[in-house]
Design an enzyme around this catalytic site. Structure first.
Site, mmCIF file in Angstrom:
data_model
loop_
_atom_site.group_PDB
_atom_site.id
_atom_site.type_symbol
_atom_site.label_atom_id
_atom_site.label_comp_id
_atom_site.label_asym_id
_atom_site.label_seq_id
_atom_site.Cartn_x
_atom_site.Cartn_y
_atom_site.Cartn_z
ATOM 1 C CB THR A 113 16.222 37.766 31.277
ATOM 2 O OG1 THR A 113 15.890 37.001 30.128
ATOM 3 C CG2 THR A 113 17.593 38.380 31.090
ATOM 4 N N GLY A 147 9.094 43.577 30.481
ATOM 5 C CA GLY A 147 8.263 44.738 30.197
ATOM 6 C C GLY A 147 7.127 44.833 31.211
ATOM 7 C CD GLU A 186 11.029 35.386 24.732
ATOM 8 O OE1 GLU A 186 10.728 36.039 25.726
ATOM 9 O OE2 GLU A 186 11.197 34.171 24.772
#
Lengths: 472, 192
Positions: free
Chosen positions: A147, A186, A429
């Site tokens: 992303t 993350g 997701e």
């Protein structure tokens, strides 16, 4: 034990342990889970002198790193003593234990949930031989960046480029705009030193779409960001403030040709591009993660409905009958209406996740034989299941929080934190609405196939049955 | 076909809803294309219905999977647990029938009388499940350390735990916070 709660347990009409064993998948699994819980909780990693809610954003991250490292040390010891494999990691980290010890998310989760599975799924055997051992041993810490600031679920819109330079046999990674900066992964900000980057591949002047590349972000000794790497934290969020979500920009960063994961597609030394079996193959990791996601939703909902139901057995309120004491709020049908559906939804999602997992494994097995027929069906199914289960779970957890009245608003109830973890899943997701529309594409095609009298795959076969009036 | 007010009948109803919605979407896209819109614009104009059709498709799959997988399990558990598991399936199916009653009215032959029966069935299920509510969540078997909640601990000592957690606030470390002398007192004396 609170007498009201004890009375509830006394009047239960079935064997609770039998249901626990069923949920765990058998008596042995229950015993193994309890053993792991004992082993890990005995370490005391979860114990906090001052509740982490009172820490600063920076302190929360530092505590999360400390806990994650202690957790892995214990897991590694478990592995050595019991010779267990990856499953051990996932069952401990992905499950309740991991989120109990790292309530606000872990900066190392993506190392196990995305970085390693992607290498296993998309690297050649030689590449796996080089990277997997180092990753398992935590000699390197990885994450996964797809992303971008300006693009997410629509992955063909991603802007980061990887241009092959045949003269040096290298790829040049570059972020052409601010919106092309990787955003969200993350562990990316200060934890990982390697990253699997999804970038648009260019070779011989032609674009071949999104491909995975392993990029070193930081020096393995000093942990300093390498030349051309712009990296940092994206800032405080609604929840999951321990996960160290980061941004990543490239200024013409060169990586060796061997760093493109080439199990599916390849770039030869002269820059020739070799196609993969199917463009859908790169979805492998995403589908694996979505199946894991549905299971995670079960765990979060089960926690929330446990808290709310036990509380509802203890809390007493109002006096509908003047000569009687205040009843437990669980006796109000409106309260049962809020909670019972949460209990049955946990079971519905758990069984559906198991069913999807078996289907995923069957389809992946068929893939290896080159049979791609059910891949689009699985992709469509994983999209809508992820969207519906995460939305339902967020609604269920919020309903449980509200059913506890003001005390549900306390962080010490654990319900707001659980809501933060669950509602995040509605947008990561794959953003839910975009996923539902991706499934709709498949359904419209299925409808047209049915109208053409063609056979349909099992999960959409009802369309032809219904349209011809037969029962599904 | 006539409406069948059973679990299987409701699941079949959800299949009819999903198929009906998909068919409506295809028809609307085609109609918009005939009116001169390109496919992409026709798709975008129909996208609210398309997302809803996907949700109905998924709902039908969740209901049928939950029902069929539980049926398989039911034969392997004791009768007491089987009764509770099947009540949970019934509750889930009837709950969603009531949540999506508009869709069922639109795409199936369900009647007002059927809906009334479903509502009574639902409330009856809540009453039947009430005695087992705590047992059902105990079966998730979360230890207190994992649940990490003052409201949800196994012993139910909610109020004591809420107070214990409150006292952990750093603000409770001293009876008078520094801000009193720094800000409040000068403010109250008009010196701030």
């Amino acid at each position: 034990v609170n007498p009201d709660l004890q009375r509830e347990r006394d009047k239960c009409t079935f064997n609770v342990t039998e249901l626990t064993n069923l949920i765990d998948g058998g008596v042995q699994n229950t015993e193994e889970r309890k053993r792991q819980e004992d082993l890990l909780l005995k370490e005391g990693i979860h114990i906090e002198e001052v509740p982490s809610e009172y820490l600063s954003h920076k302190e929360k991250y530092e505590l999360a790193v400390k806990k994650a490292c202690l957790l892995f040390k214990v897991i590694r010891r478990m592995q050595e003593e019991e010779n267990t494999g990856m499953e051990n990691y996932r069952s401990v980290l992905g499950g309740n234990l991991g989120s109990a010890i790292l309530a606000d998310g872990s900066p190392l989760t993506l190392h196990y949930v995305m970085f390693i599975p992607t290498i296993l799924g998309q690297a050649t055997v030689e590449q796996q031989a080089y990277w997997i051992g180092r990753a398992f041993n935590l000699d390197i810490i990885g994450t996964y960046a797809q992303t971008e600031l300006g693009h997410g679920t629509f992955i063909r819109g991603l802007e980061t480029t990887a241009t092959y330079d045949p003269s040096t046999k290298e790829f040049v990674l570059h972020s052409p705009t601010l919106t092309s900066y990787k955003w969200w992964p993350g562990g990316l900000a200060h934890t990982a030193n390697y990253c699997i980057v999804m970038a648009q591949l260019y070779t011989k002047g032609q674009c071949h779409g999104l491909h995975p590349f392993i990029v070193q972000l930081r020096d393995e000794e000093t942990h300093m960001p390498l030349k051309g790497i712009k990296i940092g934290e994206i800032g405080v969020k609604l929840g999951m403030n321990g996960t160290n979500n980061g941004f990543l920009g490239f200024e013409h960063v060169r990586i060796p040709r061997e760093n493109m994961l080439m199990k599916n597609s390849k770039v030869l030394e002269d820059g020739t591009y070799v196609h993969s079996l199917s463009s859908k193959l790169t979805y492998g990791t995403m589908m694996f993660v979505r199946v894991v996601l549905v299971t995670d939703m079960c765990n979060y909902m089960a926690k929330a409905v446990t808290i709310a139901t036990r509380y509802s057995a203890v809390r007493r309120q109002s006096q509908p009958k003047p000569d009687e004491p205040e009843p437990q709020i669980l006796d109000y049908v409106t309260q049962q209406h809020k909670l019972m559906i949460g209990i049955s939804t946990v079971h519905a999602f758990r069984l559906s996740a198991n069913w999807l997992w078996h289907m995923y494994n069957n389809v992946i097995a068929e893939l290896d034989t080159g049979d791609l027929e059910r891949l689009p069906e699985l992709h469509a199914l994983s999209c809508c299941l992820k969207a519906v289960t995460t939305a339902d779970a967020a609604e269920c957890v919020e309903r449980c929080r509200l059913s506890c009245g003001g005390h549900g608003y306390m962080l010490s109830s654990s319900l707001p934190t659980t809501y933060g973890l669950v509602t995040a899943a509605c947008t990561y997701e794959g953003e839910n609405t975009v996923l539902l529309l991706q499934t709709a594409r498949y359904l419209v095609k299925a409808w047209q196939q049915a109208m053409g009298g063609n056979a349909l795959t099992p999960t959409v076969s009802y369309i032809s049955e219904v349209s011809t009036g037969r029962r599904s | 076909p006539p409406w069948d007010n059973s679990v299987q009948g409701v699941i079949h109803g959800f299949h009819r809803v999903a198929a009906g919605k998909i068919g409506m979407c295809v028809a609307n896209i085609e109609k918009r294309q005939k009116s001169g819109l390109c496919y992409e614009d026709a798709w975008n104009m129909t996208s609210v219905q398309l997302a809803s059709a996907s949700e109905s498709h998924c709902r039908a799959i969740l209901l049928s999977t939950y029902y069929s997988e539980t049926e398989k399990l039911a034969s392997k558990v004791t009768p007491a647990l089987k009764t509770v598991l099947l009540q949970l399936v019934d509750l889930y199916v009837v709950y969603w029938a009531l949540q999506r009653v508009g869709d069922l009215l639109r795409f199936t032959s369900i009647s007002e009388r059927d809906i009334e029966q479903l509502q009574n069935w639902y409330e009856d299920l809540l009453t039947r499940l009430r005695p087992n509510a705590v047992g059902l969540v105990d079966a998730f078997d979360f230890r207190d350390e994992i649940l990490h909640s003052a409201l949800g601990s196994y012993d139910g000592r909610v109020y004591e735990r809420l107070m214990e957690e409150a006292l952990k606030s750093p603000l409770n470390a001293q009876p008078v916070n520094d801000s009193f002398h720094k800000y409040l007192k000068p403010f109250m004396q008009g010196k701030l």
